[in-house]
Design an enzyme around this catalytic site. Structure first.
Site, PDB file in Angstrom:
ATOM      1  N   CYS A   1       0.349  -1.302   0.257  1.00 47.27           N
ATOM      2  CA  CYS A   1      -0.271  -0.174  -0.146  1.00 47.27           C
ATOM      3  C   CYS A   1       0.333   1.587  -0.198  1.00 47.27           C
ATOM      4  O   CYS A   1       0.180   2.456  -0.895  1.00 47.27           O
ATOM      5  CB  CYS A   1      -1.185   0.120   1.176  1.00 47.27           C
ATOM      6  SG  CYS A   1      -1.853  -1.458   1.322  1.00 47.27           S
TER       7      CYS A   1
ATOM      8  N   HIS B   1      -3.032   7.990   2.458  1.00 47.41           N
ATOM      9  CA  HIS B   1      -3.622   5.786   1.985  1.00 47.41           C
ATOM     10  C   HIS B   1      -5.010   6.011   2.750  1.00 47.41           C
ATOM     11  O   HIS B   1      -5.145   6.259   4.257  1.00 47.41           O
ATOM     12  CB  HIS B   1      -2.401   5.009   2.474  1.00 47.41           C
ATOM     13  CG  HIS B   1      -2.560   3.150   2.425  1.00 47.41           C
ATOM     14  ND1 HIS B   1      -3.547   3.355   1.151  1.00 47.41           N
ATOM     15  CD2 HIS B   1      -3.230   2.318   3.222  1.00 47.41           C
ATOM     16  CE1 HIS B   1      -4.298   2.620   1.570  1.00 47.41           C
ATOM     17  NE2 HIS B   1      -3.643   0.961   2.118  1.00 47.41           N
TER      18      HIS B   1
ATOM     19  N   ASN C   1      -9.967  -0.081   0.202  1.00 49.55           N
ATOM     20  CA  ASN C   1      -8.239   0.492   0.438  1.00 49.55           C
ATOM     21  C   ASN C   1      -8.382  -0.509  -1.518  1.00 49.55           C
ATOM     22  O   ASN C   1      -8.196  -1.813  -1.328  1.00 49.55           O
ATOM     23  CB  ASN C   1      -8.434  -0.295   1.112  1.00 49.55           C
ATOM     24  CG  ASN C   1      -6.650  -0.257   1.284  1.00 49.55           C
ATOM     25  OD1 ASN C   1      -6.065  -0.263   0.146  1.00 49.55           O
ATOM     26  ND2 ASN C   1      -6.218  -1.095   2.288  1.00 49.55           N
TER      27      ASN C   1
END
Ligand code: UT7
Length: 319
Positions: A111, A246, A276
């Site tokens: 990520c 993020h 996500n």
């Protein structure tokens, strides 16, 4: 020289799975998912691949910039879910957009990947090595999660985002990055080739996550690295217009804002819509902000990513 963003683009698959759809597969509810994460739905690939999404996002970024693809010198694709081991996603994107003179390679820091790729591109530009660099974050998390594990499958979605950087004179980009391999077991994926792995070992290979450990790590490390970058830049929190974090969990972003004693309105979010998407969350959000006209030249933007590794990184630049 610094890499100014001269075009942004993103792509998410049209197929949508909302929380009620998930509640038909695992023991969960719209209420639980919204309350614990802020997520309402996710876009999931059907026929699309990670490279396809990356290519579509790149096409949009290049189109917006008005730059001829043949001028692009480097393509960095941040992904941990490329469809094949090689050719890399960056080379697939090169083919899609006709960036015939570009070099291309992928970076995998889960990520955190996009922020690290962005920083890498900035380092090349400030060193005078490249002038025009395309940076992409793209992931198909739906291929990697166990759809029977309610602790993880509710969190993720698929998508891609891209930014095209062009060398210009300007305010320096300030950055920081860290890793803690000692805590790597908190978030793992043994192989993205699930079926082959199953045959060899008899084990299933899906994302494994100690959710609470990752949560605590993110809430502590994201504010820390933001402060670290601000110190390097000799700037204060008040001077930052947007913190583009993020998009993993609304509660993580809210906790980071609280620790930094900064108004939550400076922390844009779109995870209600996309969940996500790993390396794609930051560039998708940047593209949305850019296209809706929220970003003005001269504004100070702080990017921050965190994820498997464990890894975390931040970047401060002027729009
Ligand atoms: O890119 C980085 C990727 N990862 C992350 O950012 C993840 C960070 N962590 C998180 O976002 C949170 O830890 C989660 C959203 C994954 C979980 O939230 P939590 O508040 O930490 O919940 P928990 O794991 O402590 O679970 C609480 C309860 C448990 O039940 P019991 O033991 O209290 O009876 C779980 O079994 O909630 C249960 N639970 C669920 N219930 C309904 C776990 N997942 C679900 C679910 N639906 N999907």
């Amino acid at each position: 020289m610094v890499g100014k963003i001269c075009g942004t683009g993103s792509y998410v698959p049209p197929h949508v799975m909302d929380n009620d759809d998930l509640a038909k597969i695992v023991d969960t509810s719209d209420e639980w998912i919204r309350e614990r994460t802020g997520i309402g739905k996710r876009h999931i690939i059907e026929e699309e691949t990670t490279s396809y999404m990356a290519g579509q996002a790149a096409l949009r970024a290049v189109e917006q910039s008005g730059i001829d693809p043949s001028e692009i010198e480097l393509i960095i694709a941040a992904t941990s879910s490329s469809d094949v081991v090689f050719p890399c996603a960056a080379c697939e994107v090169q083919k899609t957009i006709g960036a015939v003179h570009a070099a291309g390679y992928d970076m995998n820091a889960a990520c955190t990947g996009f922020v690290l790729a962005f920083n890498t591109a900035q380092a090349y530009i400030s060193a005078g090595i490249y002038k025009t660099v395309l940076v992409i974050g793209a992931d198909s998390m739906s291929n990697l999660v166990d759809w029977n594990d309610r602790g993880t499958c509710i969190l993720f979605g698929d998508g891609a985002g891209a930014v095209l950087l062009r060398a210009e004179e300007g305010t320096p980009v300030y950055m920081a990055a860290h890793s803690d391999g000692g805590k790597g077991q908190a978030l793992t994926l043994q192989s993205r080739h699930r079926k082959d792995w199953d045959k060899e070992s008899g084990e299933e290979s899906y994302i494994y996550m100690d959710g609470q450990a990752v949560f605590k790590f993110a809430v502590r490390k994201v504010p820390e690295i933001i402060e670290e970058v601000l110190e390097k830049a000799e700037m204060s929190l008040e001077q930052i217009d947007y913190f583009v974090l993020h998009q993993a969990n609304r509660r993580i972003i809210e906790a980071a804002a609280k620790r930094l004693k900064t108004d939550i309105t400076k922390f844009p979010m779109n995870l209600e819509e996309y969940a996500n998407t790993s390396a794609a969350t930051v560039p998708i959000l940047l593209d949305e902000m850019n296209r809706e006209g929220s970003l003005k030249r001269g504004q100070k933007i702080m990017l921050a990513g965190f994820g498997a590794g464990l890894t975390w990184a931040a970047s401060l630049f002027e729009w």
